[in-house]
Motif scaffolding. Structure first.
Motif, PDB file in Angstrom:
ATOM      1  N   ARG A 149       0.630  -1.223  -0.205  1.00  0.00           N
ATOM      2  CA  ARG A 149       0.153  -0.090   0.056  1.00  0.00           C
ATOM      3  C   ARG A 149       1.030   1.212  -0.015  1.00  0.00           C
ATOM      4  NH1 ARG A 149      -1.946   4.093   2.919  1.00  0.00           N
ATOM      5  NH2 ARG A 149      -4.174   4.620   3.038  1.00  0.00           N
TER       6      ARG A 149
ATOM      7  N   SER B  48      -0.187   1.408  -9.053  1.00  0.00           N
ATOM      8  CA  SER B  48      -0.762   0.378  -8.421  1.00  0.00           C
ATOM      9  C   SER B  48      -0.155  -1.060  -9.071  1.00  0.00           C
ATOM     10  CB  SER B  48      -2.236   0.205  -8.585  1.00  0.00           C
ATOM     11  OG  SER B  48      -2.666   0.373  -9.861  1.00  0.00           O
TER      12      SER B  48
ATOM     13  N   SER C 230      -1.830  -1.278  -3.632  1.00  0.00           N
ATOM     14  CA  SER C 230      -2.930  -0.397  -3.729  1.00  0.00           C
ATOM     15  C   SER C 230      -2.479   1.002  -3.473  1.00  0.00           C
ATOM     16  CB  SER C 230      -3.809  -0.973  -2.591  1.00  0.00           C
ATOM     17  OG  SER C 230      -4.407  -2.162  -2.862  1.00  0.00           O
TER      18      SER C 230
ATOM     19  N   SER D 176     -12.451   3.976  -9.520  1.00  0.00           N
ATOM     20  CA  SER D 176     -11.818   3.205  -8.727  1.00  0.00           C
ATOM     21  C   SER D 176     -12.471   1.473  -9.032  1.00  0.00           C
ATOM     22  CB  SER D 176     -11.972   3.404  -7.096  1.00  0.00           C
ATOM     23  OG  SER D 176     -11.696   2.396  -6.291  1.00  0.00           O
TER      24      SER D 176
ATOM     25  N   ALA E 192     -10.634  -1.701 -10.102  1.00  0.00           N
ATOM     26  CA  ALA E 192     -10.939  -3.120  -9.605  1.00  0.00           C
ATOM     27  C   ALA E 192     -11.505  -4.296 -10.439  1.00  0.00           C
ATOM     28  CB  ALA E 192     -11.891  -2.956  -8.319  1.00  0.00           C
TER      29      ALA E 192
ATOM     30  N   PRO F 188      -5.664  -7.040  -5.034  1.00  0.00           N
ATOM     31  CA  PRO F 188      -6.148  -5.991  -4.141  1.00  0.00           C
ATOM     32  C   PRO F 188      -6.524  -4.921  -4.898  1.00  0.00           C
ATOM     33  CG  PRO F 188      -3.667  -5.949  -4.070  1.00  0.00           C
ATOM     34  CD  PRO F 188      -4.239  -7.281  -4.730  1.00  0.00           C
ATOM     35  N   PRO F 189      -7.507  -4.053  -4.390  1.00  0.00           N
ATOM     36  CA  PRO F 189      -8.017  -2.729  -5.165  1.00  0.00           C
ATOM     37  C   PRO F 189      -6.988  -1.857  -5.595  1.00  0.00           C
ATOM     38  CG  PRO F 189      -8.734  -2.713  -2.977  1.00  0.00           C
ATOM     39  CD  PRO F 189      -8.160  -4.063  -3.193  1.00  0.00           C
ATOM     40  N   PRO F 190      -6.825  -1.451  -6.737  1.00  0.00           N
ATOM     41  CA  PRO F 190      -5.767  -0.675  -7.363  1.00  0.00           C
ATOM     42  C   PRO F 190      -5.821   1.020  -6.642  1.00  0.00           C
ATOM     43  CG  PRO F 190      -6.714  -1.696  -9.249  1.00  0.00           C
ATOM     44  CD  PRO F 190      -7.606  -1.901  -7.920  1.00  0.00           C
TER      45      PRO F 190
ATOM     46  N   LEU G  91      -7.427   3.098  -3.641  1.00  0.00           N
ATOM     47  CA  LEU G  91      -7.946   3.071  -2.435  1.00  0.00           C
ATOM     48  C   LEU G  91      -8.973   4.236  -2.061  1.00  0.00           C
ATOM     49  CD1 LEU G  91      -4.954   1.653  -0.188  1.00  0.00           C
ATOM     50  CD2 LEU G  91      -6.991   0.219  -1.042  1.00  0.00           C
TER      51      LEU G  91
END
Length: 324
Positions: free
Chosen positions: A5, A220, A225, A245, A249, A255-257, A259
């Motif tokens: 992150r 990302s 993320s 977002s 995703a 994981p979500p690129p 946040l």
């Protein structure tokens, strides 16, 4: 173990609202930096002290008058910065093609949807020559006017009529525009959707949105993320950022690129101040290269920062900007 992150700070240079065809602001740059607040503050303080400037916020206009400071900044941030370039007039043509012919989605105009890019390039490069610069500019101006939907509660029918009037004036066997002439139903569909505050269609005159998407994709990469801190910008509403977002995703495993995005006053965040300096430096260098007046030293220093997915159509300047 390296954290998956990270937080980056962003700012732009060259923003002129919906006046995308202003010849004095041909280019908009979106810059991002991955540095902590302490390092950013030290960089800004060093520039102020070393180059004799002590205003509350050191801006890129001052930096551009200090050649050594500009070079120092670009050398210092290598590997910790990223820049997305947008040629505004080319952006207008990509919007025209994406909204009137393609799928008017948040992916349109980005590297996630390259299908219509070749058509946009053809129109942008050949349109002025085939139809004449005056007629072509009037056509693009009419498109921009038609797509200004802010404060409209119904479709601006006179603006739609004006657009198709100027389109009809573009008549040549050398460049076929029939795909645009048949697009009135699509225009009305898109404009109707844009009347909603939470439209699934992105605002057509906001180049910061594709730039933000490409920025998030860059940082990302590799399954990270990214959380973004951004200078205050009305174009980046929570709904629009949420759309970007969700799109990222849906197109990425892991994981979500993206946040989220937090807006701050640049005067209170040295990281955003640093991004502003990088954005201003990049715009200056890109514009000078666009006019074949660039500095080989500065261009070489900017090269590692540039997004390969920048919206740029001029081949000679892009070659100088990206090729060692």
């Amino acid at each position: 173990m390296q954290s998956r992150r990270l937080e980056v700070a962003c700012d732009e240079s060259g923003f002129s609202g919906t006046n995308l065809l202003d010849p004095n602001f041909e280019v908009i740059t979106h810059a991002s930096v991955h540095v902590d607040a302490r390092t950013a503050a030290e960089c800004v303080a060093l520039i102020r002290s070393r180059y004799r400037y002590s205003a509350t916020e050191y801006k890129s206009t001052q930096l551009l008058r200090q050649g050594p400071a500009l070079e120092w900044l670009l050398r210092t941030l290598t590997g910790r910065g990223h820049v997305h370039l947008t040629d505004k007039s080319y952006f207008v043509v990509t919007r025209l093609v994406d909204l009137l012919i393609g799928d008017p989605s948040y992916a349109a105009g980005t590297s996630l949807a390259p299908e219509l890019r070749s058509l946009a390039l053809t129109l942008h490069r050949q349109g002025p020559e085939v139809f004449g610069q005056v007629k072509w500019n009037a056509f693009l101006t009419a498109f921009v006017a038609m797509m200004r939907t802010k404060r409209h509660r119904v479709i601006n029918s006179p603006a739609v009529d004006a657009f198709f009037y100027h389109l009809d004036l573009l008549d040549s066997d050398r460049l076929d525009l029939s795909c645009l002439r048949d697009a009135r139903p699509q225009v009305e569909k898109v404009l109707t959707e844009l009347l909603g505050e939470r439209s699934s269609v992105p605002p057509p005159l906001e180049p910061l949105l594709p730039a933000l998407l490409e920025t998030a994709r860059h940082w990302s990469a590799g399954g990270r993320s990214v959380a973004i801190v951004h200078d205050e910008q009305s174009a980046l509403t929570p709904h629009r950022v949420g759309r970007i977002s969700a799109l990222l995703a849906d197109t990425t495993q892991g994981p979500p690129p993206l946040l989220g995005l937090t807006m701050v006053d640049s005067r209170t965040d040295p990281r955003v101040q640093l991004a502003d300096l990088l954005a201003g430096a990049a715009r200056h260098i890109a514009v000078t290269e666009l006019h074949a007046e660039g500095s080989p030293v500065l261009t070489a220093l900017l090269r590692p920062y540039l997004s390969p997915h920048s919206l740029w159509s001029d081949i000679p300047s892009w070659t100088r900007l990206t090729s060692a």
